[in-house]
Design an enzyme around this catalytic site. Structure first.
Site, short mmCIF file in Angstrom:
data_model
loop_
_atom_site.label_atom_id
_atom_site.label_comp_id
_atom_site.label_asym_id
_atom_site.label_seq_id
_atom_site.Cartn_x
_atom_site.Cartn_y
_atom_site.Cartn_z
N LYS A 1 9.11 2.58 1.21
CA LYS A 1 9.19 3.16 2.56
C LYS A 1 9.59 2.09 3.59
O LYS A 1 10.47 2.33 4.43
CB LYS A 1 7.85 3.79 2.92
N ALA B 1 -4.39 2.97 6.62
CA ALA B 1 -3.75 4.28 6.66
C ALA B 1 -4.66 5.40 6.18
O ALA B 1 -4.22 6.54 6.12
CB ALA B 1 -2.47 4.26 5.83
N TRP C 1 18.38 -1.71 -0.98
CA TRP C 1 17.72 -2.85 -1.62
C TRP C 1 18.77 -3.79 -2.20
O TRP C 1 18.68 -5.01 -2.05
CB TRP C 1 16.78 -2.38 -2.74
N PHE D 1 1.32 5.37 3.73
CA PHE D 1 1.11 6.32 2.64
C PHE D 1 2.09 7.49 2.72
O PHE D 1 3.12 7.41 3.38
CB PHE D 1 -0.34 6.81 2.62
N ARG E 1 4.42 -2.24 11.02
CA ARG E 1 3.09 -2.85 11.02
C ARG E 1 3.18 -4.29 10.53
O ARG E 1 4.08 -4.67 9.79
CB ARG E 1 2.15 -2.08 10.09
N LYS F 1 -0.86 -5.60 -4.21
CA LYS F 1 0.24 -4.86 -3.63
C LYS F 1 1.33 -5.76 -3.08
O LYS F 1 2.50 -5.40 -3.01
CB LYS F 1 -0.28 -3.94 -2.51
N THR G 1 11.12 -0.78 2.97
CA THR G 1 12.49 -1.20 2.64
C THR G 1 13.50 -0.21 3.18
O THR G 1 14.55 -0.59 3.73
CB THR G 1 12.64 -1.34 1.11
N PHE H 1 16.90 3.32 -7.95
CA PHE H 1 16.60 2.29 -8.94
C PHE H 1 17.71 2.31 -9.99
O PHE H 1 18.35 3.34 -10.22
CB PHE H 1 15.25 2.56 -9.60
#
Length: 564
Positions: free
Chosen positions: A80, A282, A418, A310, A103, A114, A82, A390
Site C-alpha cells: 500500500k 491502525a 516497484w 490495514f 505516516r 514487518k 509502495t 509480482f
C-alpha cells in the site's frame, strides 16, 4: 570492525535508495512553494515545515485528496505504501503539482518482523534509513510527553493524592517505541516508601498512545493542549473520571511536542515532495498520518496522495468516519490495492502455497476485493483498483481480477512501480486525475447524533456484513456511561483483526451473517473517539524468534544496511 565486513545486497531497498542522490531539501520545498526560510533543516535532505507557514497553508487546503487503501492483507502486506509513492511519482511525471502524505514508521516493526514503512524498490521515500530509525525525533517527543503524564500521576499520589485517585483504576500506562513483551505487565513503586506506592502497571508501544492519536488529529497547538487535557487517565474512589488536565502538566506536554508538531518534508527517489508526520496504530487508533500534514499538503499541492493503515474495512473506514469528520476533509478518489497472492489466500490457498498459478483461487478470492469496492462506493466515492504486480503473477490470474471488477463497474490497473518507478503507474495516475475531476458525493457512514451502539452496528453490518453484534454487558454499561458523560456524539474506532472482515483472522474472503463480538470499549476522550474492542488487541508487540534487528548493521563508511 566486524560490521564493516558485511556486504550490501545490490537488489535491496537500501541499495536502490543509495543509488540515487537526493535533491537538496530547499529544492523540494520550492516545488510546493515553501521558501527556504520556512524550512528547519535536519541535514541536507529532510526538514520540518515551520508551523506558522504550515498553518497558513492548511487554512487554504483545497487540493484533491486521493486515499490509497487495500484489501484484507497477508501478513507481509500488499504494498500500500509502495503504491502510494508510485502513484504520487506518476502524477508528478504527468506534470501535476503533487505531494505525498504518509505516516512515520515505528521502531518496533523496523526492528521486529514487518520492517520499515518507506515503500520499496523504485517507489521509496528517502532518506529511508533516517526515516525508519530516528527521523526528526517526533516519536521520542511523544514518548516523553506521554511518560511525563505517567510520572505526574504517581507523583500526585505520592504527595497526598488530593484527587483521590484509585490506584486500582489507573488506565494510563507507560510507553516505549520498541517491541518488548517483558514490559506488557510490570509492577512499579517497589523498593520502599521513598519510591511511591506499589501498583500494577505496564507499557504500550508509543504508536498506541492516545497522545499519538491526539497529535495526529489536532489542528493547532491550542487544540493539541486542549485535547491532551481531556484525556481520561484514571478514576477516583467515587468512580468519577480523572483527566490529564486535572494533573496540570498538559502545558509541559505541549512544550515537549511543540517542535514535533511541525510537519516533516522529505522526497521520493524521483524527488516528489512527501510530507511524513505522525503514526498512530491502525487498530486501537485511526491509523493515519497527521491532520496538520494532510491539510498542509492540500494547501500546497493540487493532488495529495495519502494512505490509511490495514485493509479498507479498518483503515479507510476510520479515515473517512474519524479523520475526515474531525478535519473537514473531502476525498476525491479511493485507490484499492490488491495482489494476486492475497486474492489466492482469500480464495482458500495456504500462505506457503501462494506462488504457483491458481486462477480458480484468485477468482474465488475476488469476493474480498469486490466487497471493498462496494464499501467505498457506499461512502459516495469512486474507486479504482491497483494490482501491485509480482513477477509470479500470470496473465490468466490478472484477467480473473479484471473480470470480477468489471462486473461491479470498477476499472483495474496493473502497476509495476516497484520495478519501474513512476513509469509503472502512469495508467493509474491518468485514471485518478479523470475521476478526481468529477464532483464529490462523499458522506460518512453514520451521523454523529446516532447512539454509540447503533454506530457500532452500522459499521459491523454495513461494512463487515455481520448479521448481528454481540456486545458484552460490561461494554454496554460503559457505552451508556459514556453517553451520560456527554461523549455520545463521538465516532467509533473499531479494533479487530486486519486479516478478515470478521473478528476471526482465519475467515478469509467475504464472510457474512456472522456475529461480531465486542468484548470491551474504551474512551479516547482527547482523540475524540470510542474504541470498540473485537477480540484481543496487542498494544505492546513482541519480537519474533529472528528479529529484523539482527540484520541491521553499519559499515566502515557509516552506511546503514539491513533496513527494509
Amino acid at each position: 570492525m566486524k560490521t564493516a565486513l558485511r556486504t550490501i545486497d545490490p537488489t535491496s531497498d537500501a541499495a536502490i535508495a543509495a543509488s540515487v542522490t537526493p535533491r537538496p531539501i530547499e529544492e523540494i520545498g520550492d516545488r510546493l512553494g515553501v521558501p527556504a526560510a520556512a524550512l528547519y533543516r535536519y541535514g541536507p535532505d529532510k526538514a520540518k515545515i515551520a508551523l506558522d507557514f504550515a498553518r497558513g497553508a492548511e487554512a487554504r487546503a483545497d487540493g484533491k485528496l486521493i486515499l490509497v487503501t487495500a484489501i484484507n492483507p497477508t501478513p507481509a502486506g500488499e504494498g500500500k505504501t509502495t503504491t502510494t509513492i508510485g502513484l504520487g511519482d506518476a502524477l508528478a511525471r504527468a506534470g501535476k503539482r503533487v505531494a505525498i502524505a504518509l505516516r512515520e514508521p515505528s521502531l518496533g516493526p523496523v526492528f521486529g518482523s514487518k520492517g520499515g514503512a518507506t515503500g520499496g524498490g523504485h517507489a521509496q521515500i528517502v532518506p529511508m534509513q533516517d526515516i525508519n530509525l530516528h527521523f526528526t525525533g517526533d516519536f521520542h517527543a511523544i514518548s516523553a510527553a506521554h511518560n511525563l503524564l505517567a510520572a505526574a500521576i504517581d507523583n500526585h499520589i505520592y504527595w497526598g493524592n488530593a484527587l483521590d485517585i484509585d490506584t486500582r483504576r489507573i488506565n494510563w500506562r507507560r510507553v516505549v517505541d520498541l517491541n518488548d513483551r517483558a514490559l506488557r505487565s510490570v509492577v512499579v513503586g517497589l523498593g520502599g516508601p521513598g519510591n511511591g506506592f506499589s501498583r500494577e502497571d505496564g507499557f504500550d508501544i508509543t504508536v498506541a498512545s492516545e497522545v499519538m492519536a491526539i497529535f495526529c488529529l489536532a489542528r493547532s497547538l491550542e487544540d493539541l493542549e486542549e485535547r491532551l487535557g481531556r484525556m481520561v487517565v484514571a478514576q477516583n474512589r467515587a468512580r468519577q473520571p480523572i483527566t490529564a488536565g486535572q494533573l496540570k502538566v498538559t502545558g509541559a506536554m505541549t512544550a515537549l511536542l511543540r517542535d514535533a508538531f511541525q510537519p516533516n518534508l522529505v522526497q521520493t527517489l524521483e524527488a516528489t515532495p512527501a510530507v511524513v508526520h505522525g503514526g498512530p496504530f491502525a487498530n486501537i487508533a485511526h491509523g493515519c498520518n497527521s491532520v496538520m500534514a494532510t491539510r498542509t499538503a492540500l494547501g500546497l499541492a493540487d493532488y495529495v496522495v495519502t494512505e490509511a493503515g490495514f485493509g479498507a474495512d479498518l483503515g479507510a473506514e476510520k479515515f473517512l468516519d474519524i479523520k475526515c469528520r474531525q478535519a473537514g476533509l473531502t476525498p476525491s478518489v479511493v485507490v484499492i490495492v490488491a495482489t494476486v497472492r492475497a486474492l489466492k489466500m482469500h480464495g482458500g490457498v495456504a500462505q506457503k502455497d501462494l506462488g504457483p498459478e491458481n486462477v480458480a483461487a484468485v477468482s474465488a478470492g475476488t469476493s474480498n476485493l469486490v466487497r471493498h469496492i462496494e464499501n467505498m462506493k457506499a461512502f459516495g466515492l469512486p474507486a479504482v483498483v491497483a494490482i501491485n504486480r509480482f513477477t509470479s503473477d500470470t496473465p490468466a490470474e490478472i484477467e480473473a481480477i479484471k473480470a470480477a471488477c468489471a462486473a461491479v463497474g470498477a476499472s483495474v490497473h496493473l502497476c509495476s512501480h516497484w520495478a519501474e518507478g513512476s513509469a509503472g503507474a502512469i495508467g493509474l495516475a491518468e485514471e485518478v486525475v479523470t475521476l478526481a475531476a468529477g464532483p464529490s458525493s462523499f458522506h460518512p457512514l453514520y451521523e454523529s447524533a446516532l447512539p454509540l451502539v447503533q454506530k457500532i452496528e452500522a459499521i459491523a453490518t454495513r461494512i463487515y456484513r455481520a448479521g448481528s453484534v454481540a456486545i458484552e454487558p460490561g461494554a454496554l454499561k460503559k457505552l451508556a456511561e459514556f453517553e451520560a458523560q456527554g461523549y455520545g456524539d463521538l465516532p467509533i474506532c473499531m479494533a479487530k483483526t486486519q486479516y478478515s472482515f470478521s473478528a476471526d483472522p482465519t475467515r478469509r474472503g467475504a464472510p457474512e451473517g456472522f456475529v461480531l463480538p465486542v468484548r470491551d470499549v474504551r474512551l479516547s476522550a482527547g482523540a475524540g473517539f470510542v474504541v470498540a474492542l473485537c477480540g484481543d488487541v496487542m498494544t505492546m508487540p513482541g519480537l519474533p524468534s529472528r528479529p529484523a534487528a539482527e540484520d541491521i548493521f553499519v559499515d566502515a563508511t557509516g552506511f546503514i544496511g539491513g533496513v527494509f
